[in-house]
Design a protein around this motif. Structure first.
Motif, mmCIF file in Angstrom:
data_model
loop_
_atom_site.group_PDB
_atom_site.id
_atom_site.type_symbol
_atom_site.label_atom_id
_atom_site.label_comp_id
_atom_site.label_asym_id
_atom_site.label_seq_id
_atom_site.Cartn_x
_atom_site.Cartn_y
_atom_site.Cartn_z
ATOM 1 N N GLU A 1 0.804 -1.215 -0.042
ATOM 2 C CA GLU A 1 0.070 0.104 -0.017
ATOM 3 C C GLU A 1 0.871 1.293 -0.031
ATOM 4 O OE1 GLU A 1 -0.930 -1.969 2.958
ATOM 5 O OE2 GLU A 1 -3.073 -2.074 2.820
ATOM 6 N N ALA A 2 0.342 2.207 -0.625
ATOM 7 C CA ALA A 2 0.931 3.611 -0.769
ATOM 8 C C ALA A 2 1.394 3.902 0.626
ATOM 9 C CB ALA A 2 0.324 4.499 -1.537
ATOM 10 N N GLY A 3 2.801 4.504 0.668
ATOM 11 C CA GLY A 3 3.186 4.799 2.085
ATOM 12 C C GLY A 3 3.372 4.094 3.180
ATOM 13 N N ALA A 4 3.101 2.731 2.836
ATOM 14 C CA ALA A 4 3.182 1.868 4.138
ATOM 15 C C ALA A 4 4.666 1.458 4.311
ATOM 16 C CB ALA A 4 2.277 0.627 3.939
ATOM 17 N N LEU A 5 5.065 1.735 5.502
ATOM 18 C CA LEU A 5 6.536 1.156 5.961
ATOM 19 C C LEU A 5 6.568 -0.129 6.483
ATOM 20 C CD1 LEU A 5 7.714 4.564 7.898
ATOM 21 C CD2 LEU A 5 8.250 3.817 5.549
ATOM 22 N N ASP A 6 7.676 -0.738 6.230
ATOM 23 C CA ASP A 6 7.711 -2.158 6.830
ATOM 24 C C ASP A 6 7.544 -2.055 8.159
ATOM 25 O OD1 ASP A 6 8.635 -2.912 4.472
ATOM 26 O OD2 ASP A 6 10.738 -3.215 5.152
ATOM 27 N N VAL A 7 6.946 -3.155 9.064
ATOM 28 C CA VAL A 7 6.724 -3.224 10.446
ATOM 29 C C VAL A 7 7.436 -4.149 10.989
ATOM 30 C CG1 VAL A 7 4.834 -3.325 12.115
ATOM 31 C CG2 VAL A 7 4.406 -2.161 9.892
ATOM 32 N N VAL A 8 7.883 -4.139 12.145
ATOM 33 C CA VAL A 8 8.990 -5.204 12.908
ATOM 34 C C VAL A 8 7.972 -5.497 14.152
ATOM 35 C CG1 VAL A 8 11.206 -5.610 13.709
ATOM 36 C CG2 VAL A 8 10.902 -4.120 11.954
ATOM 37 N N ARG A 9 8.217 -6.821 14.280
ATOM 38 C CA ARG A 9 7.623 -7.370 15.538
ATOM 39 C C ARG A 9 8.677 -8.137 16.203
ATOM 40 N NH1 ARG A 9 2.550 -9.233 17.908
ATOM 41 N NH2 ARG A 9 2.972 -11.077 19.133
ATOM 42 N N THR A 10 8.771 -8.043 17.525
ATOM 43 C CA THR A 10 10.028 -8.495 18.283
ATOM 44 C C THR A 10 9.288 -8.980 19.448
ATOM 45 O OG1 THR A 10 12.089 -8.873 19.144
ATOM 46 C CG2 THR A 10 11.083 -6.606 18.762
ATOM 47 N N ASP A 11 9.621 -10.245 20.003
ATOM 48 C CA ASP A 11 8.803 -10.598 21.185
ATOM 49 C C ASP A 11 9.805 -10.917 22.392
ATOM 50 O OD1 ASP A 11 6.781 -10.605 19.810
ATOM 51 O OD2 ASP A 11 6.363 -13.139 19.652
ATOM 52 N N THR A 12 9.527 -10.596 23.684
ATOM 53 C CA THR A 12 10.429 -10.973 24.651
ATOM 54 C C THR A 12 9.516 -11.544 25.636
ATOM 55 O OG1 THR A 12 9.842 -8.988 25.992
ATOM 56 C CG2 THR A 12 11.564 -8.795 24.435
ATOM 57 N N LEU A 13 10.062 -12.326 26.884
ATOM 58 C CA LEU A 13 9.281 -12.859 27.731
ATOM 59 C C LEU A 13 8.383 -11.820 28.449
ATOM 60 C CD1 LEU A 13 11.883 -14.955 29.759
ATOM 61 C CD2 LEU A 13 10.153 -15.927 28.196
ATOM 62 N N ALA A 14 8.655 -10.604 28.485
ATOM 63 C CA ALA A 14 7.627 -9.749 29.144
ATOM 64 C C ALA A 14 6.618 -9.147 28.322
ATOM 65 C CB ALA A 14 8.430 -8.763 29.967
ATOM 66 N N VAL A 15 6.972 -8.939 26.882
ATOM 67 C CA VAL A 15 5.929 -8.043 26.169
ATOM 68 C C VAL A 15 6.271 -8.253 24.640
ATOM 69 C CG1 VAL A 15 7.882 -6.195 25.899
ATOM 70 C CG2 VAL A 15 5.493 -5.454 25.617
ATOM 71 N N LYS A 16 5.304 -7.948 23.787
ATOM 72 C CA LYS A 16 5.457 -8.233 22.435
ATOM 73 C C LYS A 16 5.676 -6.746 21.855
ATOM 74 C CE LYS A 16 2.494 -12.382 22.516
ATOM 75 N NZ LYS A 16 3.725 -13.269 22.407
ATOM 76 N N LEU A 17 6.793 -6.510 21.082
ATOM 77 C CA LEU A 17 6.819 -5.114 20.601
ATOM 78 C C LEU A 17 6.500 -5.018 19.013
ATOM 79 C CD1 LEU A 17 10.419 -4.373 22.676
ATOM 80 C CD2 LEU A 17 8.093 -3.642 23.215
ATOM 81 N N TRP A 18 5.800 -3.939 18.943
ATOM 82 C CA TRP A 18 5.635 -3.237 17.387
ATOM 83 C C TRP A 18 6.642 -2.146 17.178
ATOM 84 C CZ3 TRP A 18 3.414 -6.164 14.110
ATOM 85 C CH2 TRP A 18 2.278 -6.975 14.349
#
Length: 293
Positions: A238-255
């Protein structure tokens, strides 16, 4: 339950909304205006402007045009791109998907929706086979071993959902998947030898698909840039959509959604790929480990 799920559907994905709001925020700041000026142009509250700029609520086309006019943006190409972003965000917020069948997995709904819309997924894993390539028995053994479920009956919906995700690899618009795993993943006896043999066979089978690339980072590489954590990079057309990164730790799921974060993780992924075995050699290693089992 119905109301809760309806509300979740309205906010299940705000990546494009945050991208659109961020661009309008930068435009506002560039011309020295404050949120009350934007609120006046939209005949709305400052609170609503704040939500729009943070991507928390969908944006109507008249609002986009009004703000562009206020900020002195007259380039029709720029305005058209922002309008397309706004429409894509609205369409995605309204979309319902297969994940709505699994209220137990509500915490994963945003990821499922994004993966459904993505064109490419690049996954780096240190400890286990990426979900899109797992067999049911492997996914089940992984879930039980993690001890994440208060109710063991929730494991089966988790396994079903993980298998449903894999439809993206065989549908009309197949997902481009590039998966890199550390060699340790091949030797970790998740579910025992029988489960692992079937899982390694599955990896070899999927690696034959033209839109799936599977690589293994061998032990002999030693220290490498992916030692800190596993992560997944999702890319959209989609126009203007940047890549998104997801990384998980034991405590939290990060976007991680900033352009800098996306570029950094893409660069790390590329470095890991260069250190990894080529796909043909990766398949040979997977087959060798499978035969040992």
């Amino acid at each position: 339950m119905t109301d809760r799920r309806a509300n979740r559907g309205a906010t299940v994905s705000t990546v494009l909304g945050r991208r659109l709001g961020g661009e309008l925020l930068r435009m506002r700041e560039a011309c020295g205006l404050r949120q009350p000026h934007a609120a006046e142009a939209l005949t709305s509250s400052v609170a609503k402007v704040a939500k729009l700029e943070r991507g928390l609520v969908p944006m109507r086309d008249p609002d986009v045009r009004a703000l562009c006019h206020l900020y002195g943006v007259n380039d029709e190409a720029v305005i058209d791109r922002l309008l397309k972003l706004a429409k894509a965000d609205r369409d995605r917020r309204k979309a319902k998907g297969w994940w709505d069948q699994y209220p137990q997995l509500e915490a994963m709904a945003e990821y499922f929706a994004l993966e459904e819309m993505a064109d490419q997924v690049r996954a780096w894993e240190l400890s286990f086979v990426p979900g899109l390539l797992q067999t049911p028995d492997y996914a089940r053994a992984l879930a039980v071993g993690n001890h994440d479920w208060a109710d063991i009956e929730e494991v089966e919906p988790f396994v079903e959902a993980r298998m449903k995700r894999q439809d993206r690899l065989t549908g009309k618009r197949p997902l481009q998947l590039w998966a890199i795993m550390h060699e340790a993943v091949l030797h970790q006896l998740v579910g025992g030898r029988g489960v692992m043999r079937a899982q390694l066979s599955r990896l070899l089978e999927m690696a034959e698909l033209p839109h799936v690339r599977v690589q293994v980072l061998p032990y002999r590489v030693g220290a490498h840039p992916g030692m800190t954590s596993a992560f997944t990079v999702l890319s959209f057309s989609e126009a203007g959509a940047l890549d998104v990164v997801r990384t998980d730790t034991l405590a939290v799921k990060l976007w991680l959604e900033s352009e800098a974060d996306a570029q950094h993780h893409s660069a790390v992924f590329d470095r890991i790929a260069r250190l990894s075995l080529a796909q043909r050699d990766s398949s040979k290693l997977i087959d060798s480990v499978r035969k040992e089992m």
